[in-house]
Design a protein around this motif. Structure first.
Motif, PDB file in Angstrom:
ATOM      1  N   ASP A 147      36.807  -1.048  70.185  1.00 29.90           N
ATOM      2  CA  ASP A 147      36.263   0.180  70.770  1.00 29.90           C
ATOM      3  C   ASP A 147      36.052   1.242  69.699  1.00 29.90           C
ATOM      4  OD1 ASP A 147      39.152   0.040  70.700  1.00 29.90           O
ATOM      5  OD2 ASP A 147      39.172   1.996  71.676  1.00 29.90           O
ATOM      6  N   ALA A 148      36.730   1.096  68.567  1.00 27.40           N
ATOM      7  CA  ALA A 148      36.570   2.039  67.462  1.00 27.40           C
ATOM      8  C   ALA A 148      35.156   2.002  66.898  1.00 27.40           C
ATOM      9  CB  ALA A 148      37.575   1.722  66.353  1.00 27.40           C
ATOM     10  N   TYR A 149      34.440   0.899  67.138  1.00 24.75           N
ATOM     11  CA  TYR A 149      33.080   0.759  66.614  1.00 24.75           C
ATOM     12  C   TYR A 149      32.009   1.141  67.634  1.00 24.75           C
ATOM     13  CZ  TYR A 149      35.720  -2.288  63.428  1.00 24.75           C
ATOM     14  OH  TYR A 149      36.639  -2.802  62.555  1.00 24.75           O
ATOM     15  N   VAL A 150      32.415   1.446  68.863  1.00 20.18           N
ATOM     16  CA  VAL A 150      31.455   1.689  69.946  1.00 20.18           C
ATOM     17  C   VAL A 150      31.467   3.161  70.337  1.00 20.18           C
ATOM     18  CG1 VAL A 150      30.751   1.070  72.283  1.00 20.18           C
ATOM     19  CG2 VAL A 150      31.781  -0.667  70.791  1.00 20.18           C
ATOM     20  N   ASP A 151      30.313   3.792  70.267  1.00 21.40           N
ATOM     21  CA  ASP A 151      30.196   5.208  70.615  1.00 21.40           C
ATOM     22  C   ASP A 151      29.978   5.431  72.104  1.00 21.40           C
ATOM     23  OD1 ASP A 151      30.101   6.517  67.843  1.00 21.40           O
ATOM     24  OD2 ASP A 151      28.550   4.974  67.687  1.00 21.40           O
ATOM     25  N   GLU A 152      29.369   4.461  72.770  1.00 23.95           N
ATOM     26  CA  GLU A 152      28.974   4.671  74.164  1.00 23.95           C
ATOM     27  C   GLU A 152      28.939   3.341  74.920  1.00 23.95           C
ATOM     28  OE1 GLU A 152      27.493   7.624  77.040  1.00 23.95           O
ATOM     29  OE2 GLU A 152      28.241   7.864  74.996  1.00 23.95           O
ATOM     30  N   PHE A 153      29.541   3.336  76.107  1.00 21.62           N
ATOM     31  CA  PHE A 153      29.402   2.218  77.032  1.00 21.62           C
ATOM     32  C   PHE A 153      28.535   2.691  78.194  1.00 21.62           C
ATOM     33  CE2 PHE A 153      33.287   1.004  74.849  1.00 21.62           C
ATOM     34  CZ  PHE A 153      33.197  -0.379  74.751  1.00 21.62           C
ATOM     35  N   VAL A 154      27.466   1.968  78.457  1.00 27.74           N
ATOM     36  CA  VAL A 154      26.585   2.295  79.581  1.00 27.74           C
ATOM     37  C   VAL A 154      26.581   1.079  80.500  1.00 27.74           C
ATOM     38  CG1 VAL A 154      24.269   2.974  80.297  1.00 27.74           C
ATOM     39  CG2 VAL A 154      25.195   3.788  78.113  1.00 27.74           C
ATOM     40  N   LEU A 155      27.291   1.205  81.614  1.00 29.31           N
ATOM     41  CA  LEU A 155      27.484   0.099  82.542  1.00 29.31           C
ATOM     42  C   LEU A 155      26.745   0.393  83.840  1.00 29.31           C
ATOM     43  CD1 LEU A 155      31.307  -0.440  81.941  1.00 29.31           C
ATOM     44  CD2 LEU A 155      29.360  -1.253  80.583  1.00 29.31           C
ATOM     45  N   SER A 156      26.002  -0.573  84.314  1.00 30.32           N
ATOM     46  CA  SER A 156      25.101  -0.337  85.441  1.00 30.32           C
ATOM     47  C   SER A 156      25.813   0.211  86.667  1.00 30.32           C
ATOM     48  CB  SER A 156      24.366  -1.638  85.790  1.00 30.32           C
ATOM     49  OG  SER A 156      25.282  -2.659  86.156  1.00 30.32           O
ATOM     50  N   PHE A 157      27.010  -0.291  86.968  1.00 29.75           N
ATOM     51  CA  PHE A 157      27.683   0.161  88.183  1.00 29.75           C
ATOM     52  C   PHE A 157      28.161   1.609  88.067  1.00 29.75           C
ATOM     53  CE2 PHE A 157      31.486  -0.843  85.805  1.00 29.75           C
ATOM     54  CZ  PHE A 157      32.520  -0.109  86.388  1.00 29.75           C
ATOM     55  N   GLU A 158      28.258   2.114  86.846  1.00 24.99           N
ATOM     56  CA  GLU A 158      28.669   3.500  86.647  1.00 24.99           C
ATOM     57  C   GLU A 158      27.495   4.463  86.654  1.00 24.99           C
ATOM     58  OE1 GLU A 158      32.774   2.851  84.042  1.00 24.99           O
ATOM     59  OE2 GLU A 158      30.917   3.358  82.985  1.00 24.99           O
ATOM     60  N   VAL A 159      26.331   3.997  86.241  1.00 26.81           N
ATOM     61  CA  VAL A 159      25.178   4.900  86.135  1.00 26.81           C
ATOM     62  C   VAL A 159      24.150   4.701  87.243  1.00 26.81           C
ATOM     63  CG1 VAL A 159      25.477   5.068  83.645  1.00 26.81           C
ATOM     64  CG2 VAL A 159      23.877   3.383  84.566  1.00 26.81           C
TER      65      VAL A 159
END
Length: 228
Positions: A147-159
Motif C-alpha cells: 500500500d506504500a506504493y499506491v496513492d489511490e484505490f478506486v473500487l467500483s462498489f465505492e464510487v
C-alpha cells in the motif's frame, strides 16, 4: 508522451484468484459426486470472468449480474446463483466457497506485482488501483506493505461506477491529480480496462494467465512506456 501516473486493474492484472484444491475438494454436484477437475476449472473461470454473462439468469438475477460490482449485496446474490447453476447446488457449500472468493487474502499476486508497483512509485509517478469489484481489496496490499506504493484505490462498489464507463476512469485520474492524457491504464480486459482510451489514457494489455506462467508482463508493459 510523458506518463505521470499508472492505473492498474486488480483481478487478472496485479492479482489472480487461483484454484486451491482444498476449497473445492469437498464440493459435490447434484448427484452428490465430487466435482471433476474440468468442472472445478470452469467454476473458477465463471467466478473471475471480467465481462460477459456466464450462465442463464432470470430477470431478477440478470439485474443483479449487471450491477454486481456496484453493490456487495447484489454481488453475493448473483454469484451464489452462478455457483448453484455451475455444479454447486448445496447452499452451504456455495456460501463457504463464495466467502473464500471475496477474501483478498486468498488471491495470489503475480510474480512482478511488487516490482511493478515499486518501479512506478519510485519513478515519482502517481499509482492507482482501479477495479470493478464488490469487496475491499486493500488488505491484499497492506498485508504485504505494498500500500506504500499506491496513492489511490478506486473500487467500483465505492464510487458507483464500473469500467468501461468514463465516470470511473475520470474519478481515478482526478484522484491522482494527473491528466488522463498523461496516465497509463494497465489491465487484462480490452473491453473493460481499454475503455480508459476514451478518456485519453494510454492502455497496456496483459494476459490473465496463471501466475506461474506470467513472470514479468507488468514490468514489460511499463517498459513499453519508458517506465522501469
Amino acid at each position: 508522451m510523458t506518463i505521470k501516473a499508472v492505473l492498474f486493474d486488480y483481478s487478472g492484472t496485479l492479482f489472480r484468484l487461483e484454484q486451491d484444491e482444498t476449497w473445492l475438494a469437498d464440493l459435490t454436484d447434484h448427484s452428490g459426486s465430487p466435482l471433476d477437475i474440468e468442472a472445478q476449472a470452469e467454476l473458477m473461470r465463471r467466478m473471475t470472468a471480467p465481462v460477459g454473462q456466464v450462465v442463464e439468469l432470470d430477470a431478477e438475477h440478470l439485474h443483479a449480474w449487471q450491477h454486481r460490482d456496484r453493490d456487495p449485496a447484489l454481488h453475493r446474490k448473483v454469484y451464489l446463483e452462478v455457483l448453484g447453476k455451475s455444479g454447486v447446488p448445496r447452499r452451504e457449500e456455495a456460501v463457504a466457497l463464495y466467502e473464500r472468493l471475496i477474501d483478498p487474502g486468498q488471491w495470489t499476486p503475480y510474480p512482478d506485482t511488487e516490482a511493478a508497483l515499486k518501479a512506478a512509485s519510485e519513478r515519482g509517478l502517481k499509482v492507482g488501483v482501479l477495479s470493478n469489484i464488490a469487496f475491499d481489496i486493500r488488505p491484499a496490499f497492506t498485508a504485504r506493505g505494498w500500500d506504500a506504493y499506491v496513492d489511490e484505490f478506486v473500487l467500483s462498489f465505492e464510487v458507483g461506477a464500473v469500467k468501461p464507463e468514463l465516470e470511473i476512469f475520470r474519478k481515478a485520474v482526478e484522484g491522482l491529480g494527473v491528466p488522463a492524457t498523461e496516465t497509463l491504464m494497465v489491465g487484462d480486459s480490452e473491453e473493460a480496462d481499454g475503455g480508459a482510451r476514451a478518456l485519453g489514457c494510454e492502455f497496456a494489455l496483459v494476459d490473465p494467465l496463471p501466475t506461474a506462467e506470467r513472470p514479468d508482463a507488468l514490468l514489460m508493459a511499463l517498459r513499453g512506456f519508458g517506465i522501469g
